[in-house]
Design an enzyme around this catalytic site. Structure first.
Site, PDB file in Angstrom:
ATOM      1  N   LYS A 115       0.831  -1.214   0.000  1.00 41.91           N
ATOM      2  CA  LYS A 115       0.000   0.000   0.000  1.00 41.91           C
ATOM      3  C   LYS A 115       0.861   1.257   0.000  1.00 41.91           C
ATOM      4  O   LYS A 115       0.493   2.273  -0.578  1.00 41.91           O
ATOM      5  CB  LYS A 115      -0.959   0.001   1.195  1.00 41.91           C
ATOM      6  CG  LYS A 115      -2.034  -1.070   1.055  1.00 41.91           C
ATOM      7  CD  LYS A 115      -3.253  -0.805   1.902  1.00 41.91           C
ATOM      8  CE  LYS A 115      -4.336  -1.818   1.566  1.00 41.91           C
ATOM      9  NZ  LYS A 115      -5.552  -1.680   2.323  1.00 41.91           N
ATOM     10  N   LYS A 197      -4.115 -10.799  -6.593  1.00 40.93           N
ATOM     11  CA  LYS A 197      -5.447 -11.036  -6.010  1.00 40.93           C
ATOM     12  C   LYS A 197      -6.479 -10.043  -6.544  1.00 40.93           C
ATOM     13  O   LYS A 197      -6.143  -8.909  -6.892  1.00 40.93           O
ATOM     14  CB  LYS A 197      -5.377 -11.020  -4.478  1.00 40.93           C
ATOM     15  CG  LYS A 197      -5.653  -9.719  -3.827  1.00 40.93           C
ATOM     16  CD  LYS A 197      -5.852  -9.876  -2.308  1.00 40.93           C
ATOM     17  CE  LYS A 197      -6.177  -8.476  -1.780  1.00 40.93           C
ATOM     18  NZ  LYS A 197      -6.603  -8.377  -0.430  1.00 40.93           N
ATOM     19  N   LYS A 200     -10.491  -4.744  -4.455  1.00 41.93           N
ATOM     20  CA  LYS A 200     -11.437  -3.676  -4.775  1.00 41.93           C
ATOM     21  C   LYS A 200     -10.741  -2.353  -5.044  1.00 41.93           C
ATOM     22  O   LYS A 200     -11.350  -1.441  -5.584  1.00 41.93           O
ATOM     23  CB  LYS A 200     -12.537  -3.575  -3.721  1.00 41.93           C
ATOM     24  CG  LYS A 200     -12.114  -3.358  -2.297  1.00 41.93           C
ATOM     25  CD  LYS A 200     -13.374  -3.225  -1.454  1.00 41.93           C
ATOM     26  CE  LYS A 200     -13.280  -3.869  -0.089  1.00 41.93           C
ATOM     27  NZ  LYS A 200     -12.264  -3.281   0.777  1.00 41.93           N
TER      28      LYS A 200
HETATM   29  P1  ATP Z   1      -8.073  -3.409  -0.811  1.00 38.50           P
HETATM   30  O1  ATP Z   1      -7.976  -3.596  -2.270  1.00 38.50           O
HETATM   31  O2  ATP Z   1      -8.556  -2.040  -0.403  1.00 38.50           O
HETATM   32  O3  ATP Z   1      -6.886  -3.899  -0.046  1.00 38.50           O
HETATM   33  P2  ATP Z   1      -9.525  -5.820  -0.498  1.00 38.50           P
HETATM   34  O4  ATP Z   1     -10.371  -6.074  -1.693  1.00 38.50           O
HETATM   35  O5  ATP Z   1      -8.274  -6.585  -0.345  1.00 38.50           O
HETATM   36  O6  ATP Z   1      -9.273  -4.284  -0.354  1.00 38.50           O
HETATM   37  P3  ATP Z   1     -10.223  -5.888   2.293  1.00 38.50           P
HETATM   38  O7  ATP Z   1     -11.157  -4.902   2.854  1.00 38.50           O
HETATM   39  O8  ATP Z   1      -8.776  -5.700   2.564  1.00 38.50           O
HETATM   40  O9  ATP Z   1     -10.455  -6.040   0.740  1.00 38.50           O
HETATM   41  O10 ATP Z   1     -10.636  -7.337   2.731  1.00 38.50           O
HETATM   42  C1  ATP Z   1     -11.874  -7.736   3.248  1.00 38.50           C
HETATM   43  C2  ATP Z   1     -11.901  -9.223   3.413  1.00 38.50           C
HETATM   44  O11 ATP Z   1     -11.996  -9.840   2.130  1.00 38.50           O
HETATM   45  C3  ATP Z   1     -10.665  -9.831   4.084  1.00 38.50           C
HETATM   46  O12 ATP Z   1     -11.042 -10.888   4.937  1.00 38.50           O
HETATM   47  C4  ATP Z   1      -9.870 -10.347   2.928  1.00 38.50           C
HETATM   48  O13 ATP Z   1      -9.024 -11.393   3.294  1.00 38.50           O
HETATM   49  C5  ATP Z   1     -10.958 -10.784   1.982  1.00 38.50           C
HETATM   50  N1  ATP Z   1     -10.507 -10.684   0.606  1.00 38.50           N
HETATM   51  C6  ATP Z   1     -10.165  -9.581  -0.071  1.00 38.50           C
HETATM   52  N2  ATP Z   1      -9.808  -9.851  -1.322  1.00 38.50           N
HETATM   53  C7  ATP Z   1      -9.923 -11.192  -1.455  1.00 38.50           C
HETATM   54  C8  ATP Z   1      -9.691 -12.104  -2.526  1.00 38.50           C
HETATM   55  N3  ATP Z   1      -9.281 -11.698  -3.706  1.00 38.50           N
HETATM   56  N4  ATP Z   1      -9.936 -13.414  -2.314  1.00 38.50           N
HETATM   57  C9  ATP Z   1     -10.377 -13.845  -1.132  1.00 38.50           C
HETATM   58  N5  ATP Z   1     -10.606 -13.050  -0.084  1.00 38.50           N
HETATM   59  C10 ATP Z   1     -10.384 -11.737  -0.224  1.00 38.50           C
END
Ligand code: ATP
Ligand code: LTN
Length: 332
Positions: A115, A197, A200
């Protein structure tokens, strides 16, 4: 008796990765709770502001996420749903835990490193201490289990270290929590770069299926998902990451094991397979979207959040008082 805690940040639109890796698992877990168990699910707005946010958008995102949680099937009679910042003990315990955290261990966190690199303006000190706040979130409720996606494992490890450090520096106070990571759906990858991964915060919309995407968009995005040219449907994340990812998505959505899917599609071509993946996603998301739109129109959401705040505050206050007393910062 056991306690579970988990949170999701209200940043950006929720993706299928968030749903399959986190929310769907929360719903399954709530149905396994027994008398006396507690499951705290919160909207991590204090975590969201470690990166600059537009205030009006953040406010909407918090509300939207609360509605998504309920629309996905979280039941406020079984779990406690609340907004992190409304239980002020989170910020307070986060600070107290900073006093036993080392800068070096925080600088080693991969999420921080990722980040930090993406930041165009200054990197806030809160981005560095993010995992300490997260440890506070978990320890505040003395959690035994923390359901998260695989990407959060390192943060959980730090939480465990901080719990043990506090216990040995002061006296036995915290449970040392365990991560609860689902196998299928634990890591959904980007549709455009299946070695990364699905996230969002990815600026490329085609990389993600968003929970509120309509049917045509879902079909289009799956049809254009990156695969490979050998035309065989098999599960090989190293050599065929695109197909492996679609298999993971289909399996996590339908709960059919991957090897059964591989067998079912052994003679199919990629476009038939992709059409089935898209259809499964549409079938899963359609009822969620309908309920989401309904919830935003009623008072139900606010009622649930108020009730959640009261219950969470009760538990949080108890732990915080105990922690302060042990640290010598309560008058009596
Ligand atoms: P950012 O892109 O802002 O880091 P993010 O999409 O990774 O956001 P988070 O808010 O960090 O989302 O994560 C929320 C939950 O969703 C966490 O438990 C995380 O492990 C899960 N998660 C996020 N992305 C994935 C993914 N691609 N596959 C499985 N689980 C996910
Ligand atoms: N960092 C987590 C969100 C989060 C969390 C938590 C998860 C904040 N506090 C406590 C579990 C327990 C993430 O998903 N990015």
């Amino acid at each position: 008796m056991k306690t579970l805690v988990s949170g999701i940040q209200p940043t950006g639109k929720l993706t299928l990765g968030n749903y399959l890796g986190a929310i769907k698992q929360f719903v399954a877990l709530q149905n396994t709770l027994e008398e006396g168990d507690e499951f705290f699910v919160f909207i991590a707005d204090l975590h969201a502001i470690t990166i600059p946010q537009i205030p009006t958008e953040l406010r909407n995102a918090v509300k939207s996420l609360a509605a998504v949680y309920l629309a996905c099937g979280l039941n406020p009679e079984k779990i406690t749903l609340f907004i992190q910042s409304e239980v002020t003990e989170h910020a307070e315990l986060g600070y107290l835990m900073q006093t036993i955290s080392y800068i070096g261990e925080l600088e080693r966190m991969t999420q921080y490193k990722d980040k930090m690199q993406k930041q165009t303006q200054g990197v806030s000190s809160a981005l560095l201490t993010y995992p300490v706040l997260m440890a506070g979130d978990i320890l505040l409720y003395n959690a035994n289990f923390v359901p998260v996606g695989e990407d959060q494992k390192q943060h959980l490890e730090l939480t465990r270290n901080l719990a043990e450090r506090f216990n040995s520096r002061y006296s036995e106070t915290f449970n040392v929590p365990n991560p609860l990571i689902t196998k299928t759906g634990a890591k959904i990858m980007s549709l455009q770069d299946p070695t990364k991964k699905m996230s969002k915060s990815d600026p490329l919309e085609k990389s993600c299926i968003y929970l509120l995407d309509d049917e045509a968009t879902i079909k289009r995005k799956i049809a254009s998902a990156v695969t490979d040219s050998d035309g065989v449907i098999s599960y090989d994340p190293v050599n065929k990451p695109g197909i492996a990812n679609l298999l993971t998505i289909l399996s996590a959505t339908t709960l059919v094991p991957i090897d059964e899917l591989v067998n079912k599609y052994k003679d199919a071509n990629y476009s038939t397979f992709k059409a089935d993946v898209a259809e499964a996603i549409v079938n899963e998301l359609k009822p969620i979207q309908a309920r989401y739109n309904e919830l935003l129109k009623t008072q139900e959401l606010d009622n649930v959040l108020n009730q959640g705040r009261e219950k969470a505050s009760y538990f949080a206050r108890k732990t915080l008082t105990k922690v302060k007393r042990k640290m010598g910062i309560l008058r009596k």
